[in-house]
Design a protein around this motif. Structure first.
Motif, PDB file in Angstrom:
ATOM      1  N   SER A   1     -23.533  61.237 -70.301  1.00 26.80           N
ATOM      2  CA  SER A   1     -23.096  60.342 -71.392  1.00 26.80           C
ATOM      3  C   SER A   1     -23.400  58.889 -71.052  1.00 26.80           C
ATOM      4  O   SER A   1     -23.888  58.129 -71.908  1.00 26.80           O
TER       5      SER A   1
ATOM      6  N   GLN B   1     -24.536  57.726 -75.063  1.00 32.08           N
ATOM      7  CA  GLN B   1     -23.832  58.384 -76.163  1.00 32.08           C
ATOM      8  C   GLN B   1     -23.033  59.552 -75.596  1.00 32.08           C
ATOM      9  O   GLN B   1     -23.388  60.107 -74.560  1.00 32.08           O
TER      10      GLN B   1
ATOM     11  N   MET C   1     -21.819  63.032 -74.598  1.00 30.22           N
ATOM     12  CA  MET C   1     -22.466  64.335 -74.456  1.00 30.22           C
ATOM     13  C   MET C   1     -21.466  65.303 -73.849  1.00 30.22           C
ATOM     14  O   MET C   1     -20.636  64.915 -73.025  1.00 30.22           O
TER      15      MET C   1
ATOM     16  N   ASP D   1     -24.707  66.863 -77.893  1.00 32.21           N
ATOM     17  CA  ASP D   1     -23.859  65.851 -78.519  1.00 32.21           C
ATOM     18  C   ASP D   1     -22.705  66.457 -79.315  1.00 32.21           C
ATOM     19  O   ASP D   1     -21.908  65.743 -79.902  1.00 32.21           O
TER      20      ASP D   1
END
Length: 191
Positions: free
Chosen positions: A83, A88, A90, A100
């Motif tokens: 992540s 982002q 994960m 995701d």
């Protein structure tokens, strides 16, 4: 007198004619051939050069002269690390696969022994040249490259610790972005 609802038991097999024997053999032969092919299908790796069984090389821990090079390393990342590196959130999906949670972005890391990685490196590099827009050889570990296109990327790193193949998809929108992300991931692998 009571009647039986079941037919009487047969005491002997009905004699088969030559024609009946010929008609029964092809389906049995076909079934045997298909069954044999299905059993053999699991022995061949999905990707790799013809004649090389990467699974056999991965699992070779017989303790030969170079036993350290035949050990498969563990997954180099946690979901938290992935992540942070991707920027982002994960989630760990098991077997060193991260997603995701929406079924869009993904990172899969396949680990193998150094010997298995060396055996398949040239073939993987050649195939990457056919699948990706750009392939770049790197100066990491013993052998390495990264490959990228606008919707996906791949990187391979072979070191004395093992072999790592990273497959990344739907994390960016251009080749340069995939290259940067793959470089960050490769730099984070303990080599």
């Amino acid at each position: 007198m009571a009647r039986h609802t079941l037919p009487p038991a047969r005491t002997g097999a009905r004699p088969r004619t030559a024609r009946a024997a010929r008609l029964g053999l092809p389906p049995l032969l076909l079934l045997a051939l298909l069954g044999s092919a299905a059993c053999d299908a699991g022995d061949t790796p999905a990707a790799g050069p013809p004649g090389v069984n990467a699974d056999a090389a991965e699992d070779d821990t017989s303790g030969g002269d170079d036993a350290a090079n035949s050990v498969r390393p563990p997954c180099p990342f946690t979901a938290t690390q992935v992540s942070e590196l991707l920027g982002q959130p994960m989630k760990d999906e098991g077997n060193c696969a991260f997603g995701d949670g929406k079924g869009v972005a993904s990172l899969t890391v396949t680990t193998a022994s150094t010997l298995a990685g060396e055996a398949t490196f040239d073939y993987e590099h050649e195939q990457a040249g056919k699948r990706y827009e750009r392939v770049v050889d790197l100066d990491l570990g013993d052998q390495s490259y990264l490959a990228a296109k606008d919707v996906a990327g791949e990187a391979v790193l072979i070191s004395d610790k093992g072999s790592y193949t990273l497959t990344l998809s739907s994390i960016g929108a251009d080749v340069a972005g995939y290259e940067q992300t793959l470089r960050r991931l490769l730099d984070a692998i303990p080599a």
